[in-house]
Scaffold this motif. Structure first.
Motif, PDB file in Angstrom:
ATOM      1  N   VAL A 461       0.860  -1.182   0.000  1.00 17.59           N
ATOM      2  CA  VAL A 461       0.000   0.000   0.000  1.00 17.59           C
ATOM      3  C   VAL A 461       0.894   1.228   0.000  1.00 17.59           C
ATOM      4  O   VAL A 461       1.821   1.331   0.810  1.00 17.59           O
ATOM      5  N   VAL A 462       0.634   2.135  -0.917  1.00 20.70           N
ATOM      6  CA  VAL A 462       1.413   3.370  -1.003  1.00 20.70           C
ATOM      7  C   VAL A 462       0.460   4.556  -1.042  1.00 20.70           C
ATOM      8  O   VAL A 462      -0.714   4.423  -1.409  1.00 20.70           O
ATOM      9  N   GLY A 463       0.969   5.703  -0.683  1.00 20.53           N
ATOM     10  CA  GLY A 463       0.181   6.922  -0.749  1.00 20.53           C
ATOM     11  C   GLY A 463       0.279   7.551  -2.116  1.00 20.53           C
ATOM     12  O   GLY A 463       1.350   7.584  -2.727  1.00 20.53           O
ATOM     13  N   ILE A 464      -0.850   8.026  -2.608  1.00 20.81           N
ATOM     14  CA  ILE A 464      -0.863   8.763  -3.871  1.00 20.81           C
ATOM     15  C   ILE A 464      -1.474  10.137  -3.603  1.00 20.81           C
ATOM     16  O   ILE A 464      -2.324  10.298  -2.732  1.00 20.81           O
ATOM     17  N   LEU A 465      -1.020  11.125  -4.342  1.00 16.37           N
ATOM     18  CA  LEU A 465      -1.442  12.495  -4.102  1.00 16.37           C
ATOM     19  C   LEU A 465      -2.936  12.665  -4.338  1.00 16.37           C
ATOM     20  O   LEU A 465      -3.508  12.095  -5.275  1.00 16.37           O
ATOM     21  N   HIS A 466      -3.537  13.464  -3.467  1.00 12.02           N
ATOM     22  CA  HIS A 466      -4.954  13.788  -3.586  1.00 12.02           C
ATOM     23  C   HIS A 466      -5.104  15.280  -3.327  1.00 12.02           C
ATOM     24  O   HIS A 466      -4.575  15.796  -2.336  1.00 12.02           O
ATOM     25  N   GLN A 467      -5.836  15.970  -4.200  1.00  6.76           N
ATOM     26  CA  GLN A 467      -5.900  17.430  -4.123  1.00  6.76           C
ATOM     27  C   GLN A 467      -6.468  17.925  -2.796  1.00  6.76           C
ATOM     28  O   GLN A 467      -5.998  18.910  -2.235  1.00  6.76           O
ATOM     29  N   ILE A 526       9.785   2.297  -6.331  1.00  4.37           N
ATOM     30  CA  ILE A 526       9.565   1.899  -7.728  1.00  4.37           C
ATOM     31  C   ILE A 526       8.068   1.829  -8.022  1.00  4.37           C
ATOM     32  O   ILE A 526       7.614   2.227  -9.101  1.00  4.37           O
ATOM     33  N   ILE A 527       7.304   1.340  -7.041  1.00  7.25           N
ATOM     34  CA  ILE A 527       5.845   1.294  -7.208  1.00  7.25           C
ATOM     35  C   ILE A 527       5.304   2.702  -7.422  1.00  7.25           C
ATOM     36  O   ILE A 527       4.488   2.941  -8.324  1.00  7.25           O
ATOM     37  N   ARG A 528       5.776   3.643  -6.614  1.00  6.70           N
ATOM     38  CA  ARG A 528       5.303   5.016  -6.750  1.00  6.70           C
ATOM     39  C   ARG A 528       5.683   5.600  -8.113  1.00  6.70           C
ATOM     40  O   ARG A 528       4.890   6.304  -8.748  1.00  6.70           O
ATOM     41  N   GLN A 529       6.899   5.287  -8.556  1.00  6.99           N
ATOM     42  CA  GLN A 529       7.342   5.780  -9.860  1.00  6.99           C
ATOM     43  C   GLN A 529       6.463   5.223 -10.975  1.00  6.99           C
ATOM     44  O   GLN A 529       6.051   5.952 -11.888  1.00  6.99           O
ATOM     45  N   ARG A 530       6.171   3.925 -10.910  1.00 11.83           N
ATOM     46  CA  ARG A 530       5.348   3.291 -11.944  1.00 11.83           C
ATOM     47  C   ARG A 530       3.941   3.863 -11.953  1.00 11.83           C
ATOM     48  O   ARG A 530       3.352   4.113 -13.016  1.00 11.83           O
ATOM     49  N   LEU A 531       3.385   4.081 -10.775  1.00 12.28           N
ATOM     50  CA  LEU A 531       2.037   4.648 -10.703  1.00 12.28           C
ATOM     51  C   LEU A 531       2.021   6.057 -11.272  1.00 12.28           C
ATOM     52  O   LEU A 531       1.093   6.437 -11.997  1.00 12.28           O
ATOM     53  N   ALA A 532       3.045   6.854 -10.950  1.00  8.53           N
ATOM     54  CA  ALA A 532       3.115   8.216 -11.465  1.00  8.53           C
ATOM     55  C   ALA A 532       3.238   8.214 -12.986  1.00  8.53           C
ATOM     56  O   ALA A 532       2.596   9.015 -13.676  1.00  8.53           O
ATOM     57  N   GLU A 533       4.073   7.289 -13.513  1.00  7.44           N
ATOM     58  CA  GLU A 533       4.243   7.189 -14.959  1.00  7.44           C
ATOM     59  C   GLU A 533       2.940   6.737 -15.623  1.00  7.44           C
ATOM     60  O   GLU A 533       2.542   7.267 -16.668  1.00  7.44           O
ATOM     61  N   ASP A 535      -0.102   7.183 -14.474  1.00  8.92           N
ATOM     62  CA  ASP A 535      -1.070   8.277 -14.418  1.00  8.92           C
ATOM     63  C   ASP A 535      -0.764   9.342 -15.459  1.00  8.92           C
ATOM     64  O   ASP A 535      -1.667   9.947 -16.034  1.00  8.92           O
ATOM     65  N   LYS A 536       0.530   9.569 -15.687  1.00  6.40           N
ATOM     66  CA  LYS A 536       0.921  10.571 -16.674  1.00  6.40           C
ATOM     67  C   LYS A 536       0.421  10.182 -18.063  1.00  6.40           C
ATOM     68  O   LYS A 536      -0.127  11.005 -18.801  1.00  6.40           O
ATOM     69  N   TRP A 537       0.569   8.903 -18.396  1.00  5.68           N
ATOM     70  CA  TRP A 537       0.120   8.437 -19.709  1.00  5.68           C
ATOM     71  C   TRP A 537      -1.400   8.438 -19.801  1.00  5.68           C
ATOM     72  O   TRP A 537      -1.978   8.710 -20.847  1.00  5.68           O
ATOM     73  N   THR A 538      -2.062   8.154 -18.687  1.00  3.52           N
ATOM     74  CA  THR A 538      -3.523   8.148 -18.675  1.00  3.52           C
ATOM     75  C   THR A 538      -4.079   9.543 -18.941  1.00  3.52           C
ATOM     76  O   THR A 538      -5.071   9.726 -19.641  1.00  3.52           O
ATOM     77  N   LEU A 539      -3.399  10.567 -18.366  1.00  3.99           N
ATOM     78  CA  LEU A 539      -3.868  11.939 -18.504  1.00  3.99           C
ATOM     79  C   LEU A 539      -3.490  12.567 -19.832  1.00  3.99           C
ATOM     80  O   LEU A 539      -4.084  13.552 -20.254  1.00  3.99           O
TER      81      LEU A 539
END
Length: 540
Positions: A461-467, A526-533, A535-539
């Protein structure tokens, strides 16, 4: 009877010789305020309930009589699971008048959390509502282990209390008893805090450790009898308990409590109750500021919004100044309650560039991995020491030794750097926790529950940014061969296990494997990096 840690004798002697630790206790100071102005409002809440200091003294005396009649006395623990209602203040004061130790726990706790608190504290009494929002405490009591409540007194705030519990009206009908003779060095509160361990730990504070911090904090802000503290932060958390209940009522001020946060409701209550200051997580500031601006609400007596848990946006701090009040960033922990704060006379930009300067009498260091002081500007782990720090974890001497070293320094686990003016900036966390809307979530605990699901082989479980909330949890799992799982299924499973709703992951990723190092440890960066990458492609 619960065995508590004790203050370090050498530090205790030093603090007493300097006058940092005194003979005052929390109940004695509140009752002294009641004697000075019995008709003055002590506590108001969103329901319209209002208690004068005289009412608070009388109600707490009657409740103390009821608890005493059921065997609660000095050194016993009273676990209090109540929302931000005026009755919570009555309960805290009643327990303390008996010399009992208060254990406030969030009303958002799930069944497993509440069971853990009661067992860890060996609580003599438990005080709960019948229900609050979606939480049905009547049902929760029936679902607890059969032996858990044996020999324990349960008070339920209800006109129709559950069988075997004492209703609130009956509880307030007790015959007052003499207040216990207590010491300022006696344990006064157990506050649970989540860290990297699987379960939360109970940090123990004495009257002296609390009162030094709150007395010093009040001095910095210049708050006292003429102030009204608005508190939407849970009164069961360090912020609400220490700065709402303890600081406000021991200084003779008025406490305004909001149980269900909504920005518009909050700003209207602040206006109606003539609030002069508040403290809360960054999302509270954002929503209150937006509601105030949208409705053009003036808060002429409001001076300070203390904010911690996440960086403060510059725009919010500047908007506050234009509206006539200051946003002051603050930093601390349950173990070492806010020990740095932007002082009112500091430059406005310190609110978004720093996490404040140490309070008088509290030492702060930033050290390298060998415990040596880092040069100004260099990152390291933040340590603090002072008369405000806790005396240890309940029943956890080994964890206590890890958190407080032989010289009394509390090792925060947070990465920080110092500025030339002595200000501090938190830059990251060594502790593996998620801070969701100001509430700490131990990811290890959630992960332990996830891997107990029949379909889950491994989980992280990792934290992801939320506005709005700052961070939310994302569960990344590897499923067992031939199985699959959805977020809805995992949510239902965790709720059935008694996991609090604020701890539930709000996103699920199913991966074929998790990245690990050669020893098999999951590499979360690495998990956080992959999730960020991803999300970037999704957006894009």
């Amino acid at each position: 009877m619960t065995l508590f840690p004790t203050p370090d004798p050498a530090l205790a002697a030093a603090y007493r010789s300097r006058g940092d630790w005194r003979d005052d206790t929390v109940p004695a100071l509140i009752l002294a305020a009641a004697a000075r102005h019995p008709e003055k409002c002590a506590v108001r809440d969103a329901s319209g309930t209002e208690l004068s200091y005289g009412n608070l003294a009388d109600q707490s005396a009657c409740l103390a009589g009821t608890l005493a009649a059921h065997g609660v006395g000095r050194g016993d623990v009273v676990t209090v699971c109540l929302p931000n209602w005026a009755s919570a203040a009555t309960t805290f004061l009643a327990a303390m008048r008996l010399g009992a130790v208060v254990n406030p726990v969030p009303v958002t706790y799930g069944r497993s959390d509440l069971v853990h608190a009661v067992r860890t504290c060996d609580s003599r009494a438990l005080i709960v509502p019948d229900r609050f929002r979606s939480a049905d405490f009547k049902a929760m009591l029936t679902e607890m282990p059969p032996d858990l409540l044996e020999g324990r007194t349960v008070v339920m705030l209800s006109e129709d209390p559950a069988l075997g519990t004492i209703g609130w009206k009956a509880a307030l009908s007790g015959l007052p008893v003499a207040d216990a003779a207590i010491s300022a060095d006696d344990p006064a509160v157990v506050l649970f805090t989540s860290g990297t361990e699987s379960r939360s730990k109970g940090a123990v504070h004495t009257h002296n450790t609390m009162l030094f911090g709150e007395r010093t904090f009040a001095g910095i802000l210049g708050v006292g009898e003429g102030d009204v503290a608005f508190m939407a932060s849970p009164i069961s958390h360090t912020t609400g308990f220490m700065h709402g209940f303890v600081m406000t009522l021991t200084t003779g001020g008025t406490l305004s409590l909001l149980d269900v946060f909504d920005g518009a409701v909050a700003v209207h209550q602040m206006q109606a109750h003539e609030a002069t200051w508040t403290m809360g997580a960054t999302p509270f500031l954002a929503e209150i500021s937006a509601a105030r601006a949208a409705e053009g609400i003036a808060l002429p007596k409001f001076r300070y919004f203390l904010c911690g848990g996440a960086p403060i946006p510059e725009t919010l701090a500047r908007q506050a100044t234009e509206a006539g009040f200051r946003v002051l960033s603050i930093y601390g922990s349950t173990e070492s309650p806010p020990h740095t704060v932007v002082h009112p006379d500091d430059p406005i930009e310190n609110a978004w560039l720093t996490d404040g300067r140490p309070l008088p009498g509290i030492e702060v260091r930033v050290v390298d991995k060998d415990g040596r002081d880092c040069p100004v500007g260099e990152p390291g782990e933040e340590w603090s020491r002072g008369p405000n720090t806790f005396i240890g974890y309940l029943g956890e001497p080994e964890l206590t030794a890890k958190a407080i070293d032989a010289d009394g320094w509390v090792h925060s686990g947070d990465l920080a750097r110092l500025f030339p003016d002595g200000s501090l900036r938190i830059t990251g966390r060594l502790k593996d926790i998620i801070v969701r809307g100001g509430q700490n979530i131990s990811v290890r605990e959630v992960e332990d529950y996830l891997v107990s699901h029949p379909a889950v082989l491994r989980a992280a479980v990792v934290g992801i940014l939320h506005q709005r909330l700052g961070e939310t949890g994302c569960a990344v799992v590897v499923t067992r061969p031939g199985t699959n799982v959805t977020l809805a299924e995992l949510t239902q499973y965790l709720v059935a296990k008694g996991v609090a709703r604020f701890k539930l992951p709000e996103r699920l990723e199913v991966w074929p494997e998790l990245p690990t190092n050669p020893t098999g440890k999951i590499q979360k960066f690495i998990i956080r990096q992959r999730l960020a990458e991803q999300d970037k492609w999704t957006l894009s």
